[in-house]
Design a protein around this motif. Structure first.
Motif, mmCIF file in Angstrom:
data_model
loop_
_atom_site.group_PDB
_atom_site.id
_atom_site.type_symbol
_atom_site.label_atom_id
_atom_site.label_comp_id
_atom_site.label_asym_id
_atom_site.label_seq_id
_atom_site.Cartn_x
_atom_site.Cartn_y
_atom_site.Cartn_z
ATOM 1 N N TRP A 14 36.118 23.890 -15.102
ATOM 2 C CA TRP A 14 34.934 23.250 -14.362
ATOM 3 C C TRP A 14 34.068 22.431 -15.191
ATOM 4 O O TRP A 14 33.355 21.524 -14.372
ATOM 5 C CB TRP A 14 34.107 24.584 -13.669
ATOM 6 N N LEU A 15 33.744 22.442 -16.310
ATOM 7 C CA LEU A 15 33.169 21.822 -17.153
ATOM 8 C C LEU A 15 33.313 20.363 -16.992
ATOM 9 O O LEU A 15 32.375 19.345 -17.307
ATOM 10 C CB LEU A 15 33.081 22.295 -18.684
ATOM 11 N N TRP A 16 34.522 20.079 -16.650
ATOM 12 C CA TRP A 16 35.187 18.629 -16.655
ATOM 13 C C TRP A 16 34.308 17.711 -15.661
ATOM 14 O O TRP A 16 34.162 16.517 -15.722
ATOM 15 C CB TRP A 16 36.606 18.252 -16.704
ATOM 16 N N LEU A 17 33.735 18.334 -14.688
ATOM 17 C CA LEU A 17 32.951 17.893 -13.545
ATOM 18 C C LEU A 17 31.914 17.333 -14.103
ATOM 19 O O LEU A 17 31.354 16.322 -13.625
ATOM 20 C CB LEU A 17 32.754 18.857 -12.556
ATOM 21 N N LEU A 18 31.172 17.660 -15.280
ATOM 22 C CA LEU A 18 30.029 17.204 -15.557
ATOM 23 C C LEU A 18 30.285 15.786 -16.388
ATOM 24 O O LEU A 18 29.289 15.050 -16.446
ATOM 25 C CB LEU A 18 29.495 18.164 -16.823
ATOM 26 N N VAL A 19 31.320 15.362 -16.370
ATOM 27 C CA VAL A 19 31.756 13.954 -17.073
ATOM 28 C C VAL A 19 31.656 13.039 -16.166
ATOM 29 O O VAL A 19 31.255 11.855 -16.437
ATOM 30 C CB VAL A 19 33.234 14.013 -17.796
ATOM 31 N N ILE A 20 31.770 13.346 -14.821
ATOM 32 C CA ILE A 20 31.924 12.295 -13.605
ATOM 33 C C ILE A 20 30.543 11.544 -13.749
ATOM 34 O O ILE A 20 30.392 10.398 -13.729
ATOM 35 C CB ILE A 20 32.040 13.107 -12.237
ATOM 36 N N PRO A 21 29.447 12.319 -13.511
ATOM 37 C CA PRO A 21 27.909 11.606 -13.728
ATOM 38 C C PRO A 21 27.937 10.711 -14.864
ATOM 39 O O PRO A 21 27.148 9.631 -14.994
ATOM 40 C CB PRO A 21 26.814 12.509 -13.486
ATOM 41 N N TRP A 22 28.071 11.417 -16.047
ATOM 42 C CA TRP A 22 28.141 10.600 -17.344
ATOM 43 C C TRP A 22 28.848 9.392 -17.326
ATOM 44 O O TRP A 22 28.253 8.172 -17.733
ATOM 45 C CB TRP A 22 28.451 11.559 -18.385
ATOM 46 N N ALA A 56 22.568 16.861 -10.058
ATOM 47 C CA ALA A 56 22.022 18.114 -9.747
ATOM 48 C C ALA A 56 22.988 18.899 -9.104
ATOM 49 O O ALA A 56 22.910 20.173 -9.463
ATOM 50 C CB ALA A 56 20.618 17.882 -9.126
ATOM 51 N N ILE A 57 23.808 18.216 -8.083
ATOM 52 C CA ILE A 57 24.581 19.252 -7.086
ATOM 53 C C ILE A 57 25.895 19.785 -7.948
ATOM 54 O O ILE A 57 26.203 20.761 -8.124
ATOM 55 C CB ILE A 57 24.889 18.414 -6.064
ATOM 56 N N ILE A 58 26.269 18.620 -8.643
ATOM 57 C CA ILE A 58 27.391 19.100 -9.679
ATOM 58 C C ILE A 58 27.202 19.929 -10.728
ATOM 59 O O ILE A 58 27.967 21.004 -11.114
ATOM 60 C CB ILE A 58 28.080 17.690 -10.290
ATOM 61 N N THR A 59 25.923 19.896 -11.253
ATOM 62 C CA THR A 59 25.402 20.995 -12.202
ATOM 63 C C THR A 59 25.564 22.307 -11.688
ATOM 64 O O THR A 59 25.893 23.172 -12.386
ATOM 65 C CB THR A 59 24.197 20.582 -12.930
ATOM 66 N N ALA A 60 24.854 22.291 -10.580
ATOM 67 C CA ALA A 60 24.687 23.613 -10.017
ATOM 68 C C ALA A 60 26.192 24.140 -9.403
ATOM 69 O O ALA A 60 26.513 25.404 -9.691
ATOM 70 C CB ALA A 60 23.862 23.509 -8.652
ATOM 71 N N ILE A 61 27.116 23.431 -9.184
ATOM 72 C CA ILE A 61 28.258 24.212 -8.803
ATOM 73 C C ILE A 61 28.832 24.337 -10.079
ATOM 74 O O ILE A 61 29.404 25.639 -9.960
ATOM 75 C CB ILE A 61 29.257 22.905 -8.094
ATOM 76 N N VAL A 62 29.010 23.554 -11.207
ATOM 77 C CA VAL A 62 29.374 23.919 -12.363
ATOM 78 C C VAL A 62 29.037 25.422 -12.965
ATOM 79 O O VAL A 62 29.587 26.346 -13.502
ATOM 80 C CB VAL A 62 29.307 23.010 -13.470
ATOM 81 N N TYR A 63 27.623 25.339 -12.864
ATOM 82 C CA TYR A 63 26.847 26.574 -13.125
ATOM 83 C C TYR A 63 27.437 28.006 -12.550
ATOM 84 O O TYR A 63 27.730 28.835 -13.078
ATOM 85 C CB TYR A 63 25.413 26.495 -12.842
ATOM 86 N N PHE A 64 27.417 27.828 -11.177
ATOM 87 C CA PHE A 64 27.677 28.953 -10.272
ATOM 88 C C PHE A 64 29.330 29.210 -10.410
ATOM 89 O O PHE A 64 29.651 30.484 -10.545
ATOM 90 C CB PHE A 64 27.628 28.938 -8.982
ATOM 91 N N LYS A 65 30.105 28.096 -10.798
ATOM 92 C CA LYS A 65 31.657 28.405 -11.125
ATOM 93 C C LYS A 65 31.656 29.057 -12.511
ATOM 94 O O LYS A 65 32.861 29.810 -12.544
ATOM 95 C CB LYS A 65 32.299 27.497 -10.706
#
Length: 80
Positions: A14-22, A56-65
């Motif tokens: 799930w942490l890989w989603l954080l790369v998309i905004p970067w 912010a939405i992606i970060t929330a998703i990653v946090y909860f997952k």
């Protein structure tokens, strides 16, 4: 123990989603333009604002997952 290792591996995916905004923000030539405008704002500005909200939405998703479920299973004796 093996179940915990599998859960950690799944959480790391799930942490890989954080790369998309970067990537979207670091690649400036992709949004360094004026057109198309949205509400009178050049593309350069509203694209960045979009990614603030999307991040912010992606970060929330990653946090909860990825948050550990051990906190929800704490015993009543641990509470203060």
């Amino acid at each position: 123990m093996a179940h915990n290792a599998d859960a950690n591996r799944a959480a790391k995916r799930w942490l890989w989603l954080l790369v998309i905004p970067w990537i979207a923000m670091i690649w400036v030539p992709s949004y360094n333009k004026v057109e198309p405008q949205l509400g009178g704002f050049p593309f350069f500005y509203w694209y960045q604002l979009f990614w603030v909200l999307a991040s912010a939405i992606i970060t929330a998703i990653v946090y909860f997952k990825t948050k550990t479920r051990s906190n929800s299973g704490a015993s009543a004796g641990d509470a203060r």
